[in-house]
Enzyme design. Structure first.
Site, short mmCIF file in Angstrom:
data_model
loop_
_atom_site.label_atom_id
_atom_site.label_comp_id
_atom_site.label_asym_id
_atom_site.label_seq_id
_atom_site.Cartn_x
_atom_site.Cartn_y
_atom_site.Cartn_z
N HIS A 193 0.81 -1.23 0.00
CA HIS A 193 0.00 0.00 0.00
C HIS A 193 0.84 1.27 0.00
O HIS A 193 0.42 2.29 -0.53
CB HIS A 193 -1.02 -0.03 1.14
CG HIS A 193 -2.15 -0.93 0.81
ND1 HIS A 193 -2.18 -2.23 1.20
CD2 HIS A 193 -3.25 -0.74 0.04
CE1 HIS A 193 -3.27 -2.80 0.72
NE2 HIS A 193 -3.94 -1.92 0.01
N ARG A 300 -10.43 4.05 -0.91
CA ARG A 300 -9.99 3.16 0.17
C ARG A 300 -10.25 3.85 1.50
O ARG A 300 -9.39 4.53 2.06
CB ARG A 300 -8.49 2.86 0.03
CG ARG A 300 -8.11 1.96 -1.13
CD ARG A 300 -6.62 1.62 -1.06
NE ARG A 300 -6.24 0.57 -1.97
CZ ARG A 300 -5.74 0.77 -3.19
NH1 ARG A 300 -5.59 1.99 -3.65
NH2 ARG A 300 -5.39 -0.25 -3.95
N ARG A 337 -15.31 1.97 -0.80
CA ARG A 337 -15.12 0.63 -0.25
C ARG A 337 -15.11 0.71 1.27
O ARG A 337 -14.44 1.57 1.84
CB ARG A 337 -13.78 0.06 -0.74
CG ARG A 337 -13.53 -1.32 -0.19
CD ARG A 337 -12.27 -1.90 -0.74
NE ARG A 337 -11.08 -1.28 -0.15
CZ ARG A 337 -9.83 -1.63 -0.50
NH1 ARG A 337 -9.63 -2.54 -1.43
NH2 ARG A 337 -8.80 -1.07 0.07
N GLU A 439 -11.23 -10.43 -5.14
CA GLU A 439 -9.78 -10.39 -4.91
C GLU A 439 -9.28 -11.63 -4.19
O GLU A 439 -8.11 -11.73 -3.84
CB GLU A 439 -9.40 -9.12 -4.14
CG GLU A 439 -10.23 -8.83 -2.92
CD GLU A 439 -9.87 -7.51 -2.24
OE1 GLU A 439 -8.86 -6.91 -2.58
OE2 GLU A 439 -10.62 -7.11 -1.34
N ASP A 463 -4.61 -8.20 -4.59
CA ASP A 463 -4.79 -9.36 -3.71
C ASP A 463 -5.03 -10.63 -4.49
O ASP A 463 -4.61 -11.70 -4.07
CB ASP A 463 -5.94 -9.10 -2.72
CG ASP A 463 -5.47 -8.28 -1.55
OD1 ASP A 463 -4.43 -8.62 -0.97
OD2 ASP A 463 -6.13 -7.27 -1.22
N CYS A 510 -9.85 -2.53 -10.21
CA CYS A 510 -9.25 -1.43 -9.45
C CYS A 510 -7.90 -1.80 -8.86
O CYS A 510 -7.32 -1.04 -8.11
CB CYS A 510 -10.21 -0.94 -8.37
SG CYS A 510 -10.68 -2.22 -7.20
C1 PEP Z 1 -6.67 -5.02 -4.69
O1 PEP Z 1 -6.45 -5.91 -3.87
O2 PEP Z 1 -6.41 -5.13 -5.91
C2 PEP Z 1 -7.23 -3.74 -4.25
C3 PEP Z 1 -7.57 -2.81 -5.11
O3 PEP Z 1 -7.34 -3.52 -2.92
P1 PEP Z 1 -6.10 -3.13 -1.98
O4 PEP Z 1 -4.92 -2.82 -2.87
O5 PEP Z 1 -6.51 -1.97 -1.17
O6 PEP Z 1 -5.90 -4.37 -1.17
MG MG Z 2 -7.29 -5.77 -1.90
#
Ligand code: PEP
Ligand code: MG
Length: 588
Positions: A193, A300, A337, A439, A463, A510
């Site tokens: 992240h 997010r 989300r 995911e 994910d 996404c």
């Molecule tokens: C993902 O997992 O692709 C996603 C968009 O969520 P995050 O990156 O916040 O886990």
């Molecule tokens: Mg994710």
């Protein structure tokens, strides 16, 4: 002074030159200062006042937790308060200050170490877990003693480059991102992240740079070359001149993309593609508007917690943040989300403790269900926000759905809370579009069932890749195994797109794959029409789409889906697209 070069893995491209600021988490300790005898009483008063401030903060959090999460949860803070007023603990610190004639920080750190070691040696999971509480309370007292955040870069006026052994997103979001020119990290991964946030701000990042902190402590200037994967600590004048030049070239190229700002994202053969923005921090909304995002495909919301941690946001706090974001985009849709905390996005106030394997633990929707008060607060705020705008402006999406039951349970909760709000005289929409993130491989496999109950799906490849290939997305040691072009990932992705199409519902992507110039044509060929990405990536992908021909991409996708190794697919895509991307000056 000779320069030092270290290599790293490129996870966010770009070039930067600035002063390094080192953030080392392995052990941040305070220096030992010897005090004059007549300064000791004042030092003890300083310590007592830091303890009083800590207790005030703990009690404040306990109260918020009790109203938002339930009494059981507030017990964590009560346990902290007991430690913060424990006479033996406090007297140990005071005696150490007095007997050793040392500063309070030093004395406190030694006492915490002793306690923590005692707890760790106890063979009882519960009691050894209390070690964390001691460290937590000790850390909070230290925070007040230092009188500032341990990484006090907020007050830095000059641009700088963060050099860190580890930079969790909870720290990254608190940095003055307008001053940060680059990240040089010893650990991390392509879709961790912190990397995602950096990309969103156009900040170049290298991870896996072994020895970066040691080098950063000694250097006065550093270059991050996140096109070639190298760093230069204390560069000589010629190197600085060369990189300043390259940096200017890069900026010039980005400026050219401004020309595409107001153009549509339609392919050569007239297929419209929707480009939306991913937003982690409300600060990114301006960039999303600037690049003409067609709405927000992923907000997010958990960063709202991480930014404010350790305070918990109230229903009104949520409501105000969401309302401002939706207002900026209305009537374009904003997909919010619900919080995806847990995993690597730890927020102690929510988690309540450590897990052995957090990425497979109480994360995303699971954590939401396990803290009903907490989830309720957010959902009520979301329903209220939706009611302020025309239907469809606010869409709610649930993270880490791993089976249909979870989605149905979340849907039921939204319906019950809408009823509750109506009972309080607040008018709500009859229904709010509810979507599931796909995911987890189990959801991708069961996508048709999900698609019959969800209003939309969004493929979270960050994910999905991590879980389907069993590769930690934030671990530089296995970063070479993290392959978006893996045939398994592509098959799962194609299956989700088809399932949504068959059910007649909207599907988007996404995850970071949605802004990967090598993958975008393939995804368009698979039938994907909605992409959500960091705002900085929009102009590049838009200009790529405007040169694209979908019929050709359909053929390419069909051929790629028959291949059996990631390498074969990558080479095939390079052969097909490398030339056109090079013409567009897109570096892969
Ligand atoms: C993902 O997992 O692709 C996603 C968009 O969520 P995050 O990156 O916040 O886990
Ligand atoms: Mg994710």
């Amino acid at each position: 002074m000779s320069s030092l070069r270290l290599k790293g893995l490129i996870v966010s491209p770009g070039i930067a030159i600035a002063e390094p600021v080192v953030h080392e988490t392995k052990h941040v300790s305070s220096p030992r200062l010897t005090l004059e005898v007549d300064a000791i009483d004042d030092e003890i008063v300083r310590f007592d006042s830091a303890v009083a401030q800590t207790r005030e903060r703990i009690q404040d959090n306990a109260q918020r937790a009790a109203t938002q999460l339930g009494e059981e949860y507030a017990a964590i803070f009560d346990a902290h308060d007991l430690i913060a007023q424990d006479p033996t603990f406090l007297d140990n610190v005071r005696s150490k200050i007095r007997d050793d004639q040392v500063n309070a920080e030093w004395a406190l750190e030694r006492v915490i170490e002793k306690y923590a070691a005692q707890f760790q040696s106890i063979e009882d999971d519960y009691l050894s877990g209390r070690r964390l509480d001691i460290l937590d309370v000790g850390g909070q007292i230290l925070h007040f003693l230092f009188g500032h955040e341990q990484l006090d870069v907020k007050s830095l006026e000059r641009p700088f480059i963060i050099v860190a052994d580890e930079l969790p997103p909870s720290i990254a979001v608190k940095l003055p991102l307008d001053k940060v020119r680059g990240f040089i990290l010893e650990s991390g991964g392509p879709t961790s992240h912190t990397t995602i946030i950096a990309r969103s701000f156009g900040i170049p990042v290298l991870v896996g740079v072994r020895g970066a902190c040691a080098a950063g402590f000694k250097a006065t200037r550093v270059i991050v070359d996140a096109f070639e994967g190298k760093t230069v600590f204390d560069p000589d004048a010629a190197e600085v001149a060369e990189y300043e030049n390259r940096h200017r070239e890069h900026e010039k190229h980005r400026a050219l993309l401004e020309a595409h700002r107001n153009l549509s994202s339609e392919t050569q053969d007239g297929v419209p593609i929707t480009l939306m923005a991913n937003v982690d921090l409300p600060l990114e909304v301006d960039a999303a508007l600037h690049w003409n995002a067609e709405g927000i495909g992923l907000y997010r919301s958990e960063f709202l917690y991480m930014e404010r941690s350790p305070s918990l946001p109230s229903e009104d706090d949520h409501f105000e943040v969401y309302r401002d974001i939706v207002r900026a985009f209305s009537p374009k849709p904003v997909i919010i989300r619900t919080f995806d905390l847990g995993g690597k996005k730890l927020a102690r106030e929510v988690m309540g403790g450590e897990e052995g394997n957090p990425v497979l633990g109480l994360r995303g929707i699971r954590l939401c269900f396990s803290k009903p008060g907490f989830f309720r607060t957010q959902l009520r705020a979301l329903i209220r926000t939706a009611a302020e705008f025309p239907p469809g402006c606010v869409k709610i999406m649930f993270p880490l759905i791993s089976c249909l039951e979870e989605f149905l349970r979340a849907r039921l909760l939204v319906e019950q809370l809408s009823e509750e709000l109506r009972g309080e005289g607040i008018s709500c929409h009859d229904s709010i579009p509810l979507g599931a993130m796909v995911e987890v491989p189990s959801s991708a496999v069961m996508a048709s069932a999900l698609a019959r109950h969800a209003d939309f799906l969004s493929i979270g490849t960050n994910d999905l890749i991590q879980y389907s290939l069993a590769v930690d997305r934030a671990n530089e040691l296995v970063a070479d195994l993290y392959r978006p072009a893996s045939p398994a990932v592509l098959k799962l992705t194609a299956g989700v797109i088809k399932a949504a199409g068959d059910a007649g519902i909207d599907v988007g992507m996404c995850g970071e794959m949605a802004s990967d110039p090598l993958m975008v044509p393939l995804l368009v060929g698979m039938g994907l029409r909605r992409f959500s990405m960091n705002p900085q990536a929009i102009p590049l992908i838009r200009s790529q789409i405007r040169r694209m021909d979908t019929t050709q991409n359909v053929e390419i996708a069909a051929r790629a889906l028959k291949m059996t190794t990631a390498r074969e697919i990558e080479e095939f895509l390079m052969e097909k697209f490398a030339l056109s991307l090079a013409r567009m000056k897109i570096q892969l």
